[in-house]
Design a protein around this motif. Structure first.
Motif, PDB file in Angstrom:
ATOM      1  N   GLU A  14       0.897  -1.200  -0.349  1.00 22.41           N
ATOM      2  CA  GLU A  14       0.129   0.245   0.032  1.00 22.41           C
ATOM      3  C   GLU A  14       0.748   1.411   0.207  1.00 22.41           C
ATOM      4  OE1 GLU A  14      -2.866  -0.150   3.167  1.00 22.41           O
ATOM      5  OE2 GLU A  14      -3.554  -1.961   2.543  1.00 22.41           O
ATOM      6  N   GLU A  15       1.959   1.268   0.856  1.00 20.57           N
ATOM      7  CA  GLU A  15       3.032   2.381   0.757  1.00 20.57           C
ATOM      8  C   GLU A  15       3.579   2.698  -0.461  1.00 20.57           C
ATOM      9  OE1 GLU A  15       5.356   3.116   4.464  1.00 20.57           O
ATOM     10  OE2 GLU A  15       3.678   2.008   5.617  1.00 20.57           O
ATOM     11  N   PHE A  16       4.000   1.398  -0.772  1.00 22.61           N
ATOM     12  CA  PHE A  16       4.811   1.686  -2.143  1.00 22.61           C
ATOM     13  C   PHE A  16       4.017   1.959  -3.426  1.00 22.61           C
ATOM     14  CE2 PHE A  16       6.794  -0.419  -5.849  1.00 22.61           C
ATOM     15  CZ  PHE A  16       7.985   0.344  -5.816  1.00 22.61           C
ATOM     16  N   ARG A  17       2.840   1.744  -3.471  1.00 26.30           N
ATOM     17  CA  ARG A  17       1.855   2.265  -4.262  1.00 26.30           C
ATOM     18  C   ARG A  17       1.784   3.742  -4.541  1.00 26.30           C
ATOM     19  NH1 ARG A  17      -2.325  -2.771  -5.105  1.00 26.30           N
ATOM     20  NH2 ARG A  17      -1.509  -3.856  -6.849  1.00 26.30           N
ATOM     21  N   GLU A  18       1.780   4.290  -3.464  1.00 26.81           N
ATOM     22  CA  GLU A  18       1.773   5.922  -3.208  1.00 26.81           C
ATOM     23  C   GLU A  18       2.909   6.149  -4.088  1.00 26.81           C
ATOM     24  OE1 GLU A  18       1.315   7.201   0.651  1.00 26.81           O
ATOM     25  OE2 GLU A  18      -0.346   5.672   1.000  1.00 26.81           O
ATOM     26  N   LEU A  19       4.189   5.666  -3.931  1.00 26.93           N
ATOM     27  CA  LEU A  19       5.371   5.984  -4.527  1.00 26.93           C
ATOM     28  C   LEU A  19       5.522   5.679  -6.029  1.00 26.93           C
ATOM     29  CD1 LEU A  19       7.986   4.748  -1.820  1.00 26.93           C
ATOM     30  CD2 LEU A  19       7.243   7.075  -2.286  1.00 26.93           C
ATOM     31  N   TYR A  20       4.798   4.610  -6.450  1.00 27.20           N
ATOM     32  CA  TYR A  20       4.809   3.901  -7.631  1.00 27.20           C
ATOM     33  C   TYR A  20       3.550   3.164  -8.012  1.00 27.20           C
ATOM     34  CZ  TYR A  20       6.711   1.523 -11.767  1.00 27.20           C
ATOM     35  OH  TYR A  20       6.974   1.075 -13.015  1.00 27.20           O
ATOM     36  N   PRO A  21       2.595   4.143  -8.563  1.00 28.10           N
ATOM     37  CA  PRO A  21       1.229   3.405  -8.795  1.00 28.10           C
ATOM     38  C   PRO A  21       1.109   2.319  -9.687  1.00 28.10           C
ATOM     39  CG  PRO A  21       1.286   5.923  -8.801  1.00 28.10           C
ATOM     40  CD  PRO A  21       2.604   5.568  -8.602  1.00 28.10           C
ATOM     41  N   GLY A  22       2.150   2.310 -10.529  1.00 27.68           N
ATOM     42  CA  GLY A  22       2.268   1.307 -11.447  1.00 27.68           C
ATOM     43  C   GLY A  22       2.555  -0.186 -10.853  1.00 27.68           C
ATOM     44  N   TYR A  23       2.806  -0.340  -9.781  1.00 28.21           N
ATOM     45  CA  TYR A  23       3.132  -1.589  -9.144  1.00 28.21           C
ATOM     46  C   TYR A  23       2.065  -2.406  -9.300  1.00 28.21           C
ATOM     47  CZ  TYR A  23       4.607  -5.127  -5.975  1.00 28.21           C
ATOM     48  OH  TYR A  23       4.871  -6.400  -5.308  1.00 28.21           O
ATOM     49  N   SER A  24       2.036  -3.544 -10.045  1.00 33.26           N
ATOM     50  CA  SER A  24       0.901  -4.600 -10.243  1.00 33.26           C
ATOM     51  C   SER A  24       1.470  -5.932 -10.516  1.00 33.26           C
ATOM     52  CB  SER A  24       0.228  -4.205 -11.635  1.00 33.26           C
ATOM     53  OG  SER A  24      -0.813  -5.063 -11.978  1.00 33.26           O
ATOM     54  N   PRO A  25       1.713  -6.504  -9.023  1.00 33.63           N
ATOM     55  CA  PRO A  25       2.348  -7.563  -9.115  1.00 33.63           C
ATOM     56  C   PRO A  25       1.676  -8.992  -9.698  1.00 33.63           C
ATOM     57  CG  PRO A  25       1.418  -7.068  -7.022  1.00 33.63           C
ATOM     58  CD  PRO A  25       1.275  -5.988  -7.864  1.00 33.63           C
ATOM     59  N   GLY A  26       2.653  -9.917 -10.455  1.00 36.17           N
ATOM     60  CA  GLY A  26       1.965 -10.787 -11.029  1.00 36.17           C
ATOM     61  C   GLY A  26       1.810 -11.942  -9.946  1.00 36.17           C
ATOM     62  N   THR A  27       1.183 -13.055 -10.265  1.00 36.05           N
ATOM     63  CA  THR A  27       0.861 -13.999  -9.261  1.00 36.05           C
ATOM     64  C   THR A  27       1.993 -14.679  -8.738  1.00 36.05           C
ATOM     65  OG1 THR A  27       0.879 -15.608 -11.294  1.00 36.05           O
ATOM     66  CG2 THR A  27      -1.402 -14.583 -10.387  1.00 36.05           C
ATOM     67  N   GLY A  28       3.033 -14.698  -9.359  1.00 38.24           N
ATOM     68  CA  GLY A  28       4.597 -15.277  -8.931  1.00 38.24           C
ATOM     69  C   GLY A  28       5.148 -14.245  -7.839  1.00 38.24           C
ATOM     70  N   VAL A  29       5.555 -13.146  -8.246  1.00 36.37           N
ATOM     71  CA  VAL A  29       6.250 -12.176  -7.357  1.00 36.37           C
ATOM     72  C   VAL A  29       5.224 -11.842  -6.207  1.00 36.37           C
ATOM     73  CG1 VAL A  29       7.072  -9.943  -7.143  1.00 36.37           C
ATOM     74  CG2 VAL A  29       7.882 -11.324  -9.103  1.00 36.37           C
ATOM     75  N   GLY A  30       3.884 -11.282  -6.544  1.00 37.42           N
ATOM     76  CA  GLY A  30       2.958 -11.097  -5.429  1.00 37.42           C
ATOM     77  C   GLY A  30       2.655 -12.085  -4.610  1.00 37.42           C
ATOM     78  N   SER A  31       2.544 -13.218  -5.200  1.00 37.20           N
ATOM     79  CA  SER A  31       2.442 -14.444  -3.937  1.00 37.20           C
ATOM     80  C   SER A  31       3.584 -14.649  -3.494  1.00 37.20           C
ATOM     81  CB  SER A  31       2.067 -15.520  -4.744  1.00 37.20           C
ATOM     82  OG  SER A  31       0.531 -15.359  -5.513  1.00 37.20           O
ATOM     83  N   TYR A  32       4.896 -14.792  -4.000  1.00 35.04           N
ATOM     84  CA  TYR A  32       6.012 -15.032  -3.219  1.00 35.04           C
ATOM     85  C   TYR A  32       6.314 -13.826  -2.054  1.00 35.04           C
ATOM     86  CZ  TYR A  32      10.874 -16.445  -2.226  1.00 35.04           C
ATOM     87  OH  TYR A  32      11.723 -16.970  -1.828  1.00 35.04           O
ATOM     88  N   LEU A  33       6.214 -12.812  -2.420  1.00 32.41           N
ATOM     89  CA  LEU A  33       6.442 -11.624  -1.320  1.00 32.41           C
ATOM     90  C   LEU A  33       5.507 -11.782  -0.208  1.00 32.41           C
ATOM     91  CD1 LEU A  33       7.399  -8.578  -3.470  1.00 32.41           C
ATOM     92  CD2 LEU A  33       8.938 -10.112  -2.259  1.00 32.41           C
ATOM     93  N   ARG A  34       4.393 -12.125  -0.566  1.00 30.74           N
ATOM     94  CA  ARG A  34       3.119 -12.109   0.626  1.00 30.74           C
ATOM     95  C   ARG A  34       3.440 -13.368   1.346  1.00 30.74           C
ATOM     96  NH1 ARG A  34      -0.519 -12.458  -2.567  1.00 30.74           N
ATOM     97  NH2 ARG A  34      -1.075 -14.552  -2.744  1.00 30.74           N
TER      98      ARG A  34
END
Length: 98
Positions: free
Chosen positions: A71-91
């Motif tokens: 949420e905080e990063f999206r304020e800096l970079y609204p284009g962040y749209s993690p794919g299922t791989g990276v997003g799931s991995y980080l989560r």
């Protein structure tokens, strides 16, 4: 570093890639050098590494949870749209990552 954003990222391959990337960024910024982190479309992999760096290495955004950091990063970079791989991995591995 060649990191492919697949549906499932394997921990044994991804952890060393992320660690190497974060160490490289730390080293270069510590020497007052600029660093460009990029991927094909700039929506998932490279912003994911930048998010991880800002949260875990710099403390510039929350590292309490991936959700808060995202949420905080999206304020800096609204284009962040993690794919299922990276997003799931980080989560799924947020608390283990440094």
């Amino acid at each position: 570093l060649n990191m492919v954003d697949m549906n499932q990222l394997k921990k044994r391959w991804t952890d060393p890639i992320l660690s190497k990337a974060l160490n490289f960024i730390d080293e270069k910024i510590g020497k007052n050098q600029e660093v460009l982190v990029h991927c094909n479309q700039g929506r998932s992999r490279s912003p994911g590494i930048a998010l991880l760096f800002l949260a875990k290495r710099r403390g510039e955004i929350s590292d309490a949870s991936y959700r808060e950091a995202k949420e905080e990063f999206r304020e800096l970079y609204p284009g962040y749209s993690p794919g299922t791989g990276v997003g799931s991995y980080l989560r799924n591995h947020w608390n283990e990552l440094e």
